[in-house]
Design an enzyme around this catalytic site. Structure first.
Site, PDB file in Angstrom:
ATOM      1  N   GLN A 129      27.367  28.203   0.795  1.00 17.64           N
ATOM      2  CA  GLN A 129      27.701  27.598   1.285  1.00 17.64           C
ATOM      3  C   GLN A 129      28.813  28.417   2.331  1.00 17.64           C
ATOM      4  O   GLN A 129      29.380  28.008   3.162  1.00 17.64           O
ATOM      5  CB  GLN A 129      28.125  26.498   0.472  1.00 17.64           C
ATOM      6  CG  GLN A 129      27.748  25.364  -0.317  1.00 17.64           C
ATOM      7  CD  GLN A 129      28.124  24.245  -0.464  1.00 17.64           C
ATOM      8  OE1 GLN A 129      29.134  24.748  -2.017  1.00 17.64           O
ATOM      9  NE2 GLN A 129      28.255  23.399  -0.303  1.00 17.64           N
ATOM     10  N   ASN A 130      29.962  29.208   1.501  1.00 21.50           N
ATOM     11  CA  ASN A 130      30.378  29.871   2.594  1.00 21.50           C
ATOM     12  C   ASN A 130      29.846  30.707   3.937  1.00 21.50           C
ATOM     13  O   ASN A 130      29.323  31.429   4.246  1.00 21.50           O
ATOM     14  CB  ASN A 130      31.131  30.878   1.992  1.00 21.50           C
ATOM     15  CG  ASN A 130      32.109  30.614   0.468  1.00 21.50           C
ATOM     16  OD1 ASN A 130      32.486  29.998   0.684  1.00 21.50           O
ATOM     17  ND2 ASN A 130      32.500  31.133  -0.398  1.00 21.50           N
ATOM     18  N   ILE A 131      30.585  30.994   4.400  1.00 17.30           N
ATOM     19  CA  ILE A 131      31.009  30.687   5.815  1.00 17.30           C
ATOM     20  C   ILE A 131      32.035  32.856   6.032  1.00 17.30           C
ATOM     21  O   ILE A 131      31.174  32.552   7.576  1.00 17.30           O
ATOM     22  CB  ILE A 131      31.964  30.389   7.029  1.00 17.30           C
ATOM     23  CG1 ILE A 131      32.354  29.608   7.067  1.00 17.30           C
ATOM     24  CG2 ILE A 131      29.998  28.669   7.202  1.00 17.30           C
ATOM     25  CD1 ILE A 131      32.888  29.122   8.083  1.00 17.30           C
ATOM     26  N   HIS A 148      25.296  27.590   5.760  1.00 23.67           N
ATOM     27  CA  HIS A 148      26.461  26.944   6.759  1.00 23.67           C
ATOM     28  C   HIS A 148      26.752  27.867   7.441  1.00 23.67           C
ATOM     29  O   HIS A 148      27.874  27.953   8.427  1.00 23.67           O
ATOM     30  CB  HIS A 148      27.820  25.966   6.095  1.00 23.67           C
ATOM     31  CG  HIS A 148      27.093  25.254   4.818  1.00 23.67           C
ATOM     32  ND1 HIS A 148      28.403  24.702   4.228  1.00 23.67           N
ATOM     33  CD2 HIS A 148      26.219  24.183   5.072  1.00 23.67           C
ATOM     34  CE1 HIS A 148      28.020  23.696   3.226  1.00 23.67           C
ATOM     35  NE2 HIS A 148      26.639  23.430   3.736  1.00 23.67           N
ATOM     36  N   CYS A 159      23.934  29.489  27.088  1.00 23.66           N
ATOM     37  CA  CYS A 159      22.569  30.838  28.068  1.00 23.66           C
ATOM     38  C   CYS A 159      22.926  31.595  26.433  1.00 23.66           C
ATOM     39  O   CYS A 159      21.668  32.214  26.808  1.00 23.66           O
ATOM     40  CB  CYS A 159      23.727  31.562  29.091  1.00 23.66           C
ATOM     41  SG  CYS A 159      25.223  33.043  28.047  1.00 23.66           S
ATOM     42  N   GLY A 164      32.082  28.338  -7.878  1.00 20.23           N
ATOM     43  CA  GLY A 164      33.023  27.578  -7.272  1.00 20.23           C
ATOM     44  C   GLY A 164      32.396  26.702  -6.400  1.00 20.23           C
ATOM     45  O   GLY A 164      33.327  26.485  -5.331  1.00 20.23           O
ATOM     46  N   ASN A 191      33.489  26.262 -12.732  1.00 20.79           N
ATOM     47  CA  ASN A 191      34.587  26.260 -11.976  1.00 20.79           C
ATOM     48  C   ASN A 191      35.366  25.804 -11.709  1.00 20.79           C
ATOM     49  O   ASN A 191      35.093  25.186 -13.017  1.00 20.79           O
ATOM     50  CB  ASN A 191      33.145  24.308 -10.699  1.00 20.79           C
ATOM     51  CG  ASN A 191      33.866  24.447  -9.783  1.00 20.79           C
ATOM     52  OD1 ASN A 191      34.118  25.693  -8.459  1.00 20.79           O
ATOM     53  ND2 ASN A 191      34.881  23.082  -9.334  1.00 20.79           N
ATOM     54  N   ALA A 236      36.544  32.127 -10.697  1.00 18.74           N
ATOM     55  CA  ALA A 236      35.976  32.709 -10.576  1.00 18.74           C
ATOM     56  C   ALA A 236      35.415  34.327 -10.766  1.00 18.74           C
ATOM     57  O   ALA A 236      34.547  34.883 -11.620  1.00 18.74           O
ATOM     58  CB  ALA A 236      34.952  31.825  -9.340  1.00 18.74           C
TER      59      ALA A 236
HETATM   60  P1  NAD Z   1      34.364  23.235  -2.532  1.00 24.44           P
HETATM   61  O1  NAD Z   1      33.185  21.877  -2.031  1.00 24.44           O
HETATM   62  O2  NAD Z   1      32.781  24.527  -2.171  1.00 24.44           O
HETATM   63  O3  NAD Z   1      34.776  23.012  -3.772  1.00 24.44           O
HETATM   64  C1  NAD Z   1      35.451  24.254  -4.204  1.00 24.44           C
HETATM   65  C2  NAD Z   1      35.489  24.045  -5.496  1.00 24.44           C
HETATM   66  O4  NAD Z   1      36.158  25.208  -5.843  1.00 24.44           O
HETATM   67  C3  NAD Z   1      36.599  23.299  -6.655  1.00 24.44           C
HETATM   68  O5  NAD Z   1      35.956  22.197  -6.823  1.00 24.44           O
HETATM   69  C4  NAD Z   1      37.388  24.256  -6.923  1.00 24.44           C
HETATM   70  O6  NAD Z   1      38.122  23.644  -7.973  1.00 24.44           O
HETATM   71  C5  NAD Z   1      36.719  25.395  -7.118  1.00 24.44           C
HETATM   72  N1  NAD Z   1      38.085  26.634  -7.453  1.00 24.44           N
HETATM   73  C6  NAD Z   1      38.623  26.868  -6.368  1.00 24.44           C
HETATM   74  N2  NAD Z   1      39.109  28.140  -6.789  1.00 24.44           N
HETATM   75  C7  NAD Z   1      39.017  28.482  -7.287  1.00 24.44           C
HETATM   76  C8  NAD Z   1      38.310  29.942  -8.635  1.00 24.44           C
HETATM   77  N3  NAD Z   1      39.598  30.422  -7.960  1.00 24.44           N
HETATM   78  N4  NAD Z   1      37.561  29.770  -8.898  1.00 24.44           N
HETATM   79  C9  NAD Z   1      36.382  28.779  -9.987  1.00 24.44           C
HETATM   80  N5  NAD Z   1      36.708  28.088  -8.724  1.00 24.44           N
HETATM   81  C10 NAD Z   1      37.555  27.581  -7.979  1.00 24.44           C
HETATM   82  O7  NAD Z   1      35.095  23.603  -1.259  1.00 24.44           O
HETATM   83  P2  NAD Z   1      35.344  22.897   0.081  1.00 24.44           P
HETATM   84  O8  NAD Z   1      37.075  23.567   0.260  1.00 24.44           O
HETATM   85  O9  NAD Z   1      35.778  21.702   0.017  1.00 24.44           O
HETATM   86  O10 NAD Z   1      34.600  23.422   1.263  1.00 24.44           O
HETATM   87  C11 NAD Z   1      33.488  22.761   2.095  1.00 24.44           C
HETATM   88  C12 NAD Z   1      32.592  23.564   2.512  1.00 24.44           C
HETATM   89  O11 NAD Z   1      33.392  24.111   4.005  1.00 24.44           O
HETATM   90  C13 NAD Z   1      32.225  23.906   1.113  1.00 24.44           C
HETATM   91  O12 NAD Z   1      30.268  24.349   2.314  1.00 24.44           O
HETATM   92  C14 NAD Z   1      32.465  25.363   1.713  1.00 24.44           C
HETATM   93  O13 NAD Z   1      31.976  26.531   0.792  1.00 24.44           O
HETATM   94  C15 NAD Z   1      33.240  25.168   3.192  1.00 24.44           C
HETATM   95  N6  NAD Z   1      34.263  26.121   3.131  1.00 24.44           N
HETATM   96  C16 NAD Z   1      34.019  28.026   3.449  1.00 24.44           C
HETATM   97  C17 NAD Z   1      35.270  28.137   2.680  1.00 24.44           C
HETATM   98  C18 NAD Z   1      34.373  29.748   2.647  1.00 24.44           C
HETATM   99  O14 NAD Z   1      33.136  30.588   3.514  1.00 24.44           O
HETATM  100  N7  NAD Z   1      35.379  30.872   2.313  1.00 24.44           N
HETATM  101  C19 NAD Z   1      36.644  28.059   2.918  1.00 24.44           C
HETATM  102  C20 NAD Z   1      36.730  26.235   3.193  1.00 24.44           C
HETATM  103  C21 NAD Z   1      35.711  25.761   2.750  1.00 24.44           C
HETATM  104 ZN    ZN Z   2      26.722  31.658  28.661  1.00 23.91          ZN
END
Ligand code: NAD
Ligand code: ZN
Length: 242
Positions: free
Chosen positions: A98-100, A116, A127, A188, A214, A232
């Protein structure tokens, strides 16, 4: 962790599913657990496509003040690296994320399914020209919101914001990988964002073992074969041999 080690050793086809939590230890805040300048901005605004079109400068201010420097500074941590080792060893079929932030690829993972999108590329909605984040960051000094240098059109990062649909081809491949594995490790992710969070359920229904790593509880914990509520990076680096 010992149990996870054994499950990995015994698995034929592993799929990892990752969320913001795996990158938290690389310095990229999750939405909920954030602090500092990141907190000044509301994800319901900067990550919402309707809000983006209403007021694109909100997103671009967030990008300029908070996101750019965090993304540039972030490096893969022991968790990303452990998954890359597992892939190199031929044990990991895919990482669905889900990360970007691109940190799985930076760690050396090849088969990464980005549900995502990613923030490495910024595209013109008119364009189709693509720009890198450095060029657009520079442009923000004098122009906010930035416009396409070719046609003056609207620039938007190639990420899937709330209110947008997921890329169909990636979603299809992710669904397929989830249904074909015998071990599905979710790392995570709060497992609340749909349809991404349905992947573990698909794997489970197809007969895979489900592991959830998580810090906080998730709605799928009671269906998992193993739940580890710890960092994690330490769990993955401990469970995957060097
Ligand atoms: P999420 O819904 O993916 O939840 C994050 C989870 O990570 C939480 O439940 C938390 O308990 C857990 N967590 C935090 N630190 C941790 C660690 N060190 N080890 C293990 N678990 C840990 O996250 P969100 O922030 O609500 O994001 C929602 C959406 O936005 C998702 O699609 C997410 O991937 C995206 N997003 C992406 C990034 C990125 O690309 N790095 C950052 C913020 C949000
Ligand atoms: Zn353009």
């Amino acid at each position: 962790m010992q149990e996870l080690k054994q499950m990995i050793a015994g698995a034929g086809r592993i799929v990892a599913f990752t969320g913001a939590g795996i990158s938290a230890e690389s310095g990229i805040p999750t939405y909920r657990g954030s602090d500092g300048v990141w907190n000044k901005y509301d994800p319901n605004k900067y990550a919402n496509v309707n809000y983006f079109f209403q007021d694109p400068s909100y997103y671009w201010n967030f990008f300029k003040e908070a996101r750019y420097s965090v993304l540039k500074a972030a490096e893969p941590n022991a968790g990303h690296k452990a998954l890359a080792r597992l892939e190199h060893a031929g044990r990991l079929a895919a990482v669905i994320t889900q990360n970007i932030d691109g940190l799985h690829q930076a760690a050396g993972c090849k088969n990464v399914l980005e549900l995502h999108g990613n923030t490495r590329t910024i595209g013109c909605l008119d364009c189709g020209t693509d720009y890198g984040i450095d060029a657009v960051y520079e442009q923000l000094e004098t122009e906010l919101p930035p416009k396409c240098r070719q046609c003056g059109g609207t620039l938007k990062p190639r990420v899937v914001m709330f209110g947008e649909s997921l890329p169909v081809d990636i979603l299809e491949r992710a669904t397929e990988e989830s249904g074909r594995c015998d071990l599905f490790i979710s790392v995570g992710s709060s497992l609340v964002v749909q349809p991404a969070a349905s992947m573990p359920a698909i794997a489970k229904r197809a007969g895979a073992s489900l592991v959830i790593v998580n810090q906080d509880p998730t709605p799928l914990d009671d269906r998992a074969d193993l739940v580890i509520r710890e960092s994690a990076s330490s769990v993955l680096s401990g469970a995957v041999a060097q």
